[in-house]
Motif scaffolding. Structure first.
Motif, PDB file in Angstrom:
ATOM      1  N   PRO A  97    -148.681 -13.007 -55.254  1.00 58.22           N
ATOM      2  CA  PRO A  97    -149.883 -12.900 -54.416  1.00 58.22           C
ATOM      3  C   PRO A  97    -149.899 -13.895 -53.258  1.00 58.22           C
ATOM      4  O   PRO A  97    -149.465 -15.040 -53.393  1.00 58.22           O
ATOM      5  N   THR A  98    -150.398 -13.432 -52.131  1.00 60.42           N
ATOM      6  CA  THR A  98    -150.520 -14.285 -50.950  1.00 60.42           C
ATOM      7  C   THR A  98    -151.731 -13.856 -50.132  1.00 60.42           C
ATOM      8  O   THR A  98    -152.080 -12.671 -50.095  1.00 60.42           O
ATOM      9  N   ASP A  99    -152.365 -14.821 -49.485  1.00 62.53           N
ATOM     10  CA  ASP A  99    -153.470 -14.507 -48.580  1.00 62.53           C
ATOM     11  C   ASP A  99    -153.063 -14.773 -47.129  1.00 62.53           C
ATOM     12  O   ASP A  99    -153.906 -14.977 -46.259  1.00 62.53           O
ATOM     13  N   SER A 100    -151.770 -14.730 -46.867  1.00 64.28           N
ATOM     14  CA  SER A 100    -151.268 -15.003 -45.518  1.00 64.28           C
ATOM     15  C   SER A 100    -151.809 -13.988 -44.510  1.00 64.28           C
ATOM     16  O   SER A 100    -151.894 -12.792 -44.796  1.00 64.28           O
ATOM     17  N   GLY A 101    -152.156 -14.487 -43.332  1.00 56.14           N
ATOM     18  CA  GLY A 101    -152.600 -13.617 -42.251  1.00 56.14           C
ATOM     19  C   GLY A 101    -151.494 -13.300 -41.269  1.00 56.14           C
ATOM     20  O   GLY A 101    -151.716 -12.629 -40.249  1.00 56.14           O
ATOM     21  N   GLU A 102    -150.280 -13.754 -41.576  1.00 53.09           N
ATOM     22  CA  GLU A 102    -149.129 -13.491 -40.713  1.00 53.09           C
ATOM     23  C   GLU A 102    -148.502 -12.148 -41.083  1.00 53.09           C
ATOM     24  O   GLU A 102    -148.087 -11.961 -42.224  1.00 53.09           O
ATOM     25  N   PRO A 103    -148.409 -11.197 -40.160  1.00 52.73           N
ATOM     26  CA  PRO A 103    -147.822  -9.888 -40.470  1.00 52.73           C
ATOM     27  C   PRO A 103    -146.381  -9.979 -40.958  1.00 52.73           C
ATOM     28  O   PRO A 103    -145.945  -9.175 -41.781  1.00 52.73           O
ATOM     29  N   SER A 104    -145.652 -10.987 -40.480  1.00 54.55           N
ATOM     30  CA  SER A 104    -144.252 -11.152 -40.879  1.00 54.55           C
ATOM     31  C   SER A 104    -144.098 -11.507 -42.356  1.00 54.55           C
ATOM     32  O   SER A 104    -143.001 -11.419 -42.907  1.00 54.55           O
ATOM     33  N   ALA A 105    -145.197 -11.886 -43.011  1.00 54.74           N
ATOM     34  CA  ALA A 105    -145.146 -12.216 -44.433  1.00 54.74           C
ATOM     35  C   ALA A 105    -145.050 -10.956 -45.287  1.00 54.74           C
ATOM     36  O   ALA A 105    -144.784 -11.031 -46.492  1.00 54.74           O
ATOM     37  N   TYR A 106    -145.238  -9.799 -44.651  1.00 52.51           N
ATOM     38  CA  TYR A 106    -145.284  -8.537 -45.387  1.00 52.51           C
ATOM     39  C   TYR A 106    -144.184  -7.542 -44.996  1.00 52.51           C
ATOM     40  O   TYR A 106    -143.705  -6.790 -45.843  1.00 52.51           O
ATOM     41  N   ALA A 107    -143.825  -7.508 -43.727  1.00 50.33           N
ATOM     42  CA  ALA A 107    -142.851  -6.516 -43.271  1.00 50.33           C
ATOM     43  C   ALA A 107    -142.322  -6.911 -41.905  1.00 50.33           C
ATOM     44  O   ALA A 107    -142.829  -7.854 -41.275  1.00 50.33           O
ATOM     45  N   ALA A 108    -141.319  -6.188 -41.448  1.00 50.21           N
ATOM     46  CA  ALA A 108    -140.803  -6.409 -40.100  1.00 50.21           C
ATOM     47  C   ALA A 108    -141.901  -6.071 -39.093  1.00 50.21           C
ATOM     48  O   ALA A 108    -142.559  -5.029 -39.205  1.00 50.21           O
ATOM     49  N   VAL A 109    -142.125  -6.939 -38.134  1.00 51.90           N
ATOM     50  CA  VAL A 109    -143.214  -6.756 -37.175  1.00 51.90           C
ATOM     51  C   VAL A 109    -142.780  -5.803 -36.061  1.00 51.90           C
ATOM     52  O   VAL A 109    -141.764  -6.029 -35.397  1.00 51.90           O
ATOM     53  N   PRO A 110    -143.532  -4.709 -35.829  1.00 53.34           N
ATOM     54  CA  PRO A 110    -143.204  -3.759 -34.754  1.00 53.34           C
ATOM     55  C   PRO A 110    -143.226  -4.435 -33.386  1.00 53.34           C
ATOM     56  O   PRO A 110    -143.946  -5.421 -33.179  1.00 53.34           O
ATOM     57  N   GLU A 111    -142.439  -3.917 -32.458  1.00 53.24           N
ATOM     58  CA  GLU A 111    -142.349  -4.505 -31.126  1.00 53.24           C
ATOM     59  C   GLU A 111    -143.707  -4.561 -30.429  1.00 53.24           C
ATOM     60  O   GLU A 111    -144.016  -5.517 -29.725  1.00 53.24           O
ATOM     61  N   ALA A 112    -144.530  -3.517 -30.618  1.00 50.72           N
ATOM     62  CA  ALA A 112    -145.849  -3.487 -29.984  1.00 50.72           C
ATOM     63  C   ALA A 112    -146.705  -4.653 -30.457  1.00 50.72           C
ATOM     64  O   ALA A 112    -147.444  -5.261 -29.681  1.00 50.72           O
ATOM     65  N   GLN A 113    -146.595  -4.989 -31.732  1.00 50.33           N
ATOM     66  CA  GLN A 113    -147.371  -6.109 -32.271  1.00 50.33           C
ATOM     67  C   GLN A 113    -146.789  -7.437 -31.814  1.00 50.33           C
ATOM     68  O   GLN A 113    -147.535  -8.389 -31.534  1.00 50.33           O
ATOM     69  N   LYS A 114    -145.479  -7.523 -31.735  1.00 50.74           N
ATOM     70  CA  LYS A 114    -144.843  -8.749 -31.255  1.00 50.74           C
ATOM     71  C   LYS A 114    -145.336  -9.095 -29.851  1.00 50.74           C
ATOM     72  O   LYS A 114    -145.596 -10.262 -29.537  1.00 50.74           O
TER      73      LYS A 114
END
Length: 314
Positions: free
Chosen positions: A290-307
């Motif tokens: 379990p994690t409460d991280s707000g970083e998208p990279s903690a869950y999956a590869a970040v899409p270019e649009a989000q980067k």
């Protein structure tokens, strides 16, 4: 000697009582004194938090929040009355901040920006921001939305991202805000918008419950990674610890598998539709750790649009 022993015992008891009282501050004290807890719920965030045909609130997130309430009852030694308070994407954070609601049990993305205003329990679902459109529109990517009218829901990170990308890439999209997901889908269904940008699970749910599910498709390309979490007030460590512990126990005990199956892999009300969505690898990783991280990279590869959006914020 006897007096000093008695005095010591009284002081010891006072310290213990004081320590216990210190733990029941903030939200814990608020709900214990009131004998109730107020939960922020959504009208149309299927299958997380929504009204069924009997006008009763239910869903995956609500079931998880009930697990938290059960744990709080045990910790506080009370039987809390649960009050359901409807919120929208636009009102959920203000109503949390002003004390109207104590937990928000919907489909709220946990991100670093929101963590400056509120706190989140460990992530309970991982989704992605995508595009829903009618197959006849032949919309596959963000570029296909250039110069077109697109709807998203007010107060969401999805709308914010779409607005930023529209300006940065000079797409000329006419963006319409809707009050909730149901209204946004209706605008797509009736042709007032050619696409609805939102979390893919919510898009799939709206399409599945529509009159003609086969008419719609969700884009393969993701615009962002969106981890969902139960929201609570910031700077309330005792309450956050209690909520975090309850959710972590649901995840690591395997109890979440039963709850997940109920809402994503079997028929659900009001229409008895089975979304048939297996648990993702990203969510399985969160269940294991379990994690409460707000970083998208903690869950999956970040899409270019989000980067691109995240880079701009820095």
């Amino acid at each position: 000697m006897k007096f000093s022993k008695l005095l010591g015992a009284l002081i010891g008891a006072g310290l213990i009582a004081g320590a216990a009282q210190a733990q029941e501050t903030g939200t814990l004290k608020k709900i214990k004194d009131a004998g109730s807890i107020t939960i922020g719920v959504r009208d149309s965030s299927i299958p997380f938090s929504y009204l069924d045909d009997k006008q009763s609130y239910q869903g995956y997130s609500i079931d998880l929040c009930m697990k938290v309430v059960f744990a709080l009852n045990k910790q506080l030694g009370v039987d809390l009355k649960v009050k359901m308070n409807p919120v929208t994407s636009a009102t959920r954070i203000p109503l949390m901040a002003n004390g109207t609601i104590d937990l928000e049990c919907g489909s709220t993305t946990n991100n670093v920006e929101r963590q400056k205003q509120v706190a989140f329990a460990p992530t309970t679902f991982v989704t992605a921001n995508r595009i829903l459109s009618k197959k006849s529109s032949n919309i596959k990517t963000l570029a296909d939305l250039k110069g077109k009218t697109v709807v998203s829901t007010s107060g969401t990170s999805n709308l914010k991202q779409l607005t930023t990308l529209n300006a940065d890439q000079n797409l000329g999209i006419n963006i319409l805000p809707a009050k909730d997901h149901a209204e946004a889908f209706l605008m797509l269904e009736t042709g007032r918008a050619v696409a609805f940008v939102m979390d893919d699970i919510l898009l799939a749910s709206q399409a599945a419950n529509s009159k003609s599910p086969a008419d719609y498709e969700v884009s393969k390309d993701a615009l962002s990674v969106e981890p969902y979490g139960i929201m609570m007030r910031r700077d309330d460590a005792p309450f956050k610890k209690a909520v975090d512990t309850a959710i972590s126990n649901v995840l690591t005990s395997g109890d979440v598998n039963r709850i997940y199956y109920k809402w994503f892999q079997q028929p659900i009300p009001p229409k008895g539709i089975n979304l048939n969505i297996p648990m993702s690898e990203q969510l399985k990783a969160v269940v294991a750790k379990p994690t409460d991280s707000g970083e998208p990279s903690a869950y999956a590869a970040v899409p270019e649009a989000q980067k691109a959006v995240l880079k701009k914020k820095k």
